[in-house]
Design a protein around this motif. Sequence first.
Motif, PDB file in Angstrom:
ATOM      1  N   THR A  44       0.830  -1.204   0.000  1.00 38.01           N
ATOM      2  CA  THR A  44       0.000   0.000   0.000  1.00 38.01           C
ATOM      3  C   THR A  44       0.862   1.249   0.000  1.00 38.01           C
ATOM      4  O   THR A  44       0.593   2.211  -0.732  1.00 38.01           O
ATOM      5  CB  THR A  44      -0.928   0.004   1.232  1.00 38.01           C
ATOM      6  OG1 THR A  44      -1.760  -1.167   1.205  1.00 38.01           O
ATOM      7  CG2 THR A  44      -1.817   1.235   1.247  1.00 38.01           C
ATOM      8  N   ARG A  45       1.927   1.244   0.808  1.00 38.24           N
ATOM      9  CA  ARG A  45       2.806   2.407   0.870  1.00 38.24           C
ATOM     10  C   ARG A  45       3.616   2.563  -0.414  1.00 38.24           C
ATOM     11  O   ARG A  45       3.747   3.664  -0.953  1.00 38.24           O
ATOM     12  CB  ARG A  45       3.742   2.290   2.081  1.00 38.24           C
ATOM     13  CG  ARG A  45       4.642   3.497   2.257  1.00 38.24           C
ATOM     14  CD  ARG A  45       5.399   3.455   3.566  1.00 38.24           C
ATOM     15  NE  ARG A  45       6.395   2.400   3.617  1.00 38.24           N
ATOM     16  CZ  ARG A  45       6.290   1.309   4.374  1.00 38.24           C
ATOM     17  NH1 ARG A  45       5.242   1.132   5.128  1.00 38.24           N
ATOM     18  NH2 ARG A  45       7.242   0.392   4.357  1.00 38.24           N
ATOM     19  N   ASN A  48       1.786   4.025  -3.312  1.00 40.99           N
ATOM     20  CA  ASN A  48       1.188   5.338  -3.040  1.00 40.99           C
ATOM     21  C   ASN A  48      -0.322   5.252  -2.837  1.00 40.99           C
ATOM     22  O   ASN A  48      -1.081   6.122  -3.292  1.00 40.99           O
ATOM     23  CB  ASN A  48       1.489   6.325  -4.179  1.00 40.99           C
ATOM     24  CG  ASN A  48       2.951   6.695  -4.252  1.00 40.99           C
ATOM     25  OD1 ASN A  48       3.600   6.905  -3.227  1.00 40.99           O
ATOM     26  ND2 ASN A  48       3.493   6.749  -5.452  1.00 40.99           N
ATOM     27  N   ALA A  49      -0.749   4.178  -2.152  1.00 38.30           N
ATOM     28  CA  ALA A  49      -2.183   3.960  -1.958  1.00 38.30           C
ATOM     29  C   ALA A  49      -2.636   4.260  -0.534  1.00 38.30           C
ATOM     30  O   ALA A  49      -3.773   3.970  -0.173  1.00 38.30           O
ATOM     31  CB  ALA A  49      -2.530   2.507  -2.309  1.00 38.30           C
ATOM     32  N   GLN A  72      -5.189   0.797  -6.375  1.00 38.46           N
ATOM     33  CA  GLN A  72      -4.800   1.526  -5.170  1.00 38.46           C
ATOM     34  C   GLN A  72      -5.893   1.484  -4.104  1.00 38.46           C
ATOM     35  O   GLN A  72      -5.608   1.258  -2.931  1.00 38.46           O
ATOM     36  CB  GLN A  72      -4.455   2.975  -5.522  1.00 38.46           C
ATOM     37  CG  GLN A  72      -3.151   3.112  -6.284  1.00 38.46           C
ATOM     38  CD  GLN A  72      -2.802   4.558  -6.552  1.00 38.46           C
ATOM     39  OE1 GLN A  72      -3.650   5.352  -6.950  1.00 38.46           O
ATOM     40  NE2 GLN A  72      -1.544   4.918  -6.329  1.00 38.46           N
ATOM     41  N   GLU A  76      -5.669  -0.377  -0.208  1.00 43.36           N
ATOM     42  CA  GLU A  76      -5.977   0.287   1.054  1.00 43.36           C
ATOM     43  C   GLU A  76      -7.198  -0.330   1.719  1.00 43.36           C
ATOM     44  O   GLU A  76      -7.227  -0.552   2.934  1.00 43.36           O
ATOM     45  CB  GLU A  76      -6.190   1.782   0.812  1.00 43.36           C
ATOM     46  CG  GLU A  76      -6.659   2.564   2.028  1.00 43.36           C
ATOM     47  CD  GLU A  76      -5.663   2.553   3.176  1.00 43.36           C
ATOM     48  OE1 GLU A  76      -6.041   3.007   4.275  1.00 43.36           O
ATOM     49  OE2 GLU A  76      -4.523   2.090   2.990  1.00 43.36           O
ATOM     50  N   LEU A 134      -0.752  10.704   6.297  1.00 45.72           N
ATOM     51  CA  LEU A 134       0.476   9.899   6.220  1.00 45.72           C
ATOM     52  C   LEU A 134       1.677  10.586   6.861  1.00 45.72           C
ATOM     53  O   LEU A 134       2.793  10.542   6.328  1.00 45.72           O
ATOM     54  CB  LEU A 134       0.808   9.537   4.764  1.00 45.72           C
ATOM     55  CG  LEU A 134      -0.252   8.755   3.983  1.00 45.72           C
ATOM     56  CD1 LEU A 134       0.231   8.475   2.571  1.00 45.72           C
ATOM     57  CD2 LEU A 134      -0.603   7.448   4.687  1.00 45.72           C
ATOM     58  N   SER A 195       8.551   6.024   4.585  1.00 43.59           N
ATOM     59  CA  SER A 195       7.498   7.003   4.854  1.00 43.59           C
ATOM     60  C   SER A 195       7.912   8.418   4.477  1.00 43.59           C
ATOM     61  O   SER A 195       7.061   9.270   4.191  1.00 43.59           O
ATOM     62  CB  SER A 195       7.095   6.961   6.334  1.00 43.59           C
ATOM     63  OG  SER A 195       8.193   7.299   7.172  1.00 43.59           O
ATOM     64  N   TRP A 197      10.202   8.905   1.976  1.00 48.74           N
ATOM     65  CA  TRP A 197      10.768   8.784   0.641  1.00 48.74           C
ATOM     66  C   TRP A 197      12.210   9.285   0.627  1.00 48.74           C
ATOM     67  O   TRP A 197      12.649  10.009  -0.278  1.00 48.74           O
ATOM     68  CB  TRP A 197       9.918   9.565  -0.373  1.00 48.74           C
ATOM     69  CG  TRP A 197       8.536   9.016  -0.495  1.00 48.74           C
ATOM     70  CD1 TRP A 197       7.413   9.486   0.103  1.00 48.74           C
ATOM     71  CD2 TRP A 197       8.143   7.845  -1.228  1.00 48.74           C
ATOM     72  NE1 TRP A 197       6.330   8.691  -0.214  1.00 48.74           N
ATOM     73  CE2 TRP A 197       6.749   7.683  -1.036  1.00 48.74           C
ATOM     74  CE3 TRP A 197       8.814   6.934  -2.037  1.00 48.74           C
ATOM     75  CZ2 TRP A 197       6.029   6.642  -1.612  1.00 48.74           C
ATOM     76  CZ3 TRP A 197       8.084   5.891  -2.620  1.00 48.74           C
ATOM     77  CH2 TRP A 197       6.719   5.764  -2.402  1.00 48.74           C
ATOM     78  N   HIS A 200      14.599   8.414  -2.508  1.00 46.52           N
ATOM     79  CA  HIS A 200      14.405   9.241  -3.693  1.00 46.52           C
ATOM     80  C   HIS A 200      14.975  10.639  -3.480  1.00 46.52           C
ATOM     81  O   HIS A 200      15.635  11.203  -4.357  1.00 46.52           O
ATOM     82  CB  HIS A 200      12.905   9.338  -4.017  1.00 46.52           C
ATOM     83  CG  HIS A 200      12.284   8.040  -4.400  1.00 46.52           C
ATOM     84  ND1 HIS A 200      11.829   7.139  -3.472  1.00 46.52           N
ATOM     85  CD2 HIS A 200      12.053   7.483  -5.615  1.00 46.52           C
ATOM     86  CE1 HIS A 200      11.335   6.077  -4.093  1.00 46.52           C
ATOM     87  NE2 HIS A 200      11.451   6.266  -5.394  1.00 46.52           N
ATOM     88  N   GLU A 272       8.542  -2.396  -7.485  1.00 51.51           N
ATOM     89  CA  GLU A 272       7.710  -2.449  -6.284  1.00 51.51           C
ATOM     90  C   GLU A 272       7.702  -3.816  -5.599  1.00 51.51           C
ATOM     91  O   GLU A 272       7.833  -3.892  -4.364  1.00 51.51           O
ATOM     92  CB  GLU A 272       6.276  -2.023  -6.610  1.00 51.51           C
ATOM     93  CG  GLU A 272       6.086  -0.548  -6.865  1.00 51.51           C
ATOM     94  CD  GLU A 272       6.373  -0.174  -8.318  1.00 51.51           C
ATOM     95  OE1 GLU A 272       6.761  -1.075  -9.089  1.00 51.51           O
ATOM     96  OE2 GLU A 272       6.215   1.017  -8.664  1.00 51.51           O
TER      97      GLU A 272
END
Length: 310
Positions: A44-45, A48-49, A72, A76, A134, A195, A197, A200, A272
Amino acid sequence: MTESVLQGQLKTSRDRPQIQKWMGLLVWKIAIATLLLMAVGSATRVMNAGLACPDWPLCYGQLVPTQQMNLQVFLEWFHRLDASLIGLSTLAFVGLSWWFRKELPKWLPWAAVGALGLILFQGVLGGLTVTQMLRFDIVTAHLGTALLFFATLVVIALCLTPYQGTATAGKLRWVGMTAAILVYIQCLLGGLVGSRWALHQCFGDSQLCAVMNSHIIGVFPATIASLTVVFLAWRTPALHPHLRKLAWVVGGVVVLQVLLGVATFYLHLQVEPLTVTHHIVGAALFGTLVALTTLAIRDTSRNIQSLGNS
């Protein structure tokens, strides 16, 4: 009158192992469901859901949002459904442990209540992850509580399992406990990286590189402690077979986890399924270390070893 009482006590003593075994199986099922729930939560994370359902506890004001359903939203929604089922199963476990308390160890009902407290707190955190959009500290606490709940179930299940140790575990319990704590911290750091990111943003020269680097540095103490568990098990000739097998599992899983971590890093979290696998293998490593530590303690402590028979 005395004869009927004796017959009742005899019947109870005969039923006790069966009831205890049945309760142990129930706890194991909840533990496995919790591990799967963490996998769904990770997916889910990663997808991006986390806010695919904008409200809570319903999803778009419905129990089943059929019109809005996509991948998505499904992730969730299913995550919440699975969490609800685990909560209901834990509630049933508490009720059964109190109902059969005369046939079960005295500590079990209270341990069940403790597990229920964790899952209720986890539900509150789950709601806050949505209502607080979030927020990274709540998301990380959500993961940490899930791991504690999972570990609690593993300990309860193993204490309900008959086990006759060889009293040779020695330092293995302390090393195993240290490794479990270090892996738990490493899982939290990994959750924090996800959480926020941080990976990135780190590639974009962000200050969040400190978060990412903390997770990378944390690999070394957690890995060294886990491999020390394997080394001690290998050096203990009369170690119980269950402990030895768990130690070998720890060795294999920690190597797999390091390889997954390296691959995830160099692929920039673009695959993913690989990222989800990395998360869930970390949770499995933590659970295996908790299991090994629990049996090692039972192996070297008569008082704890007798829990399953008291």
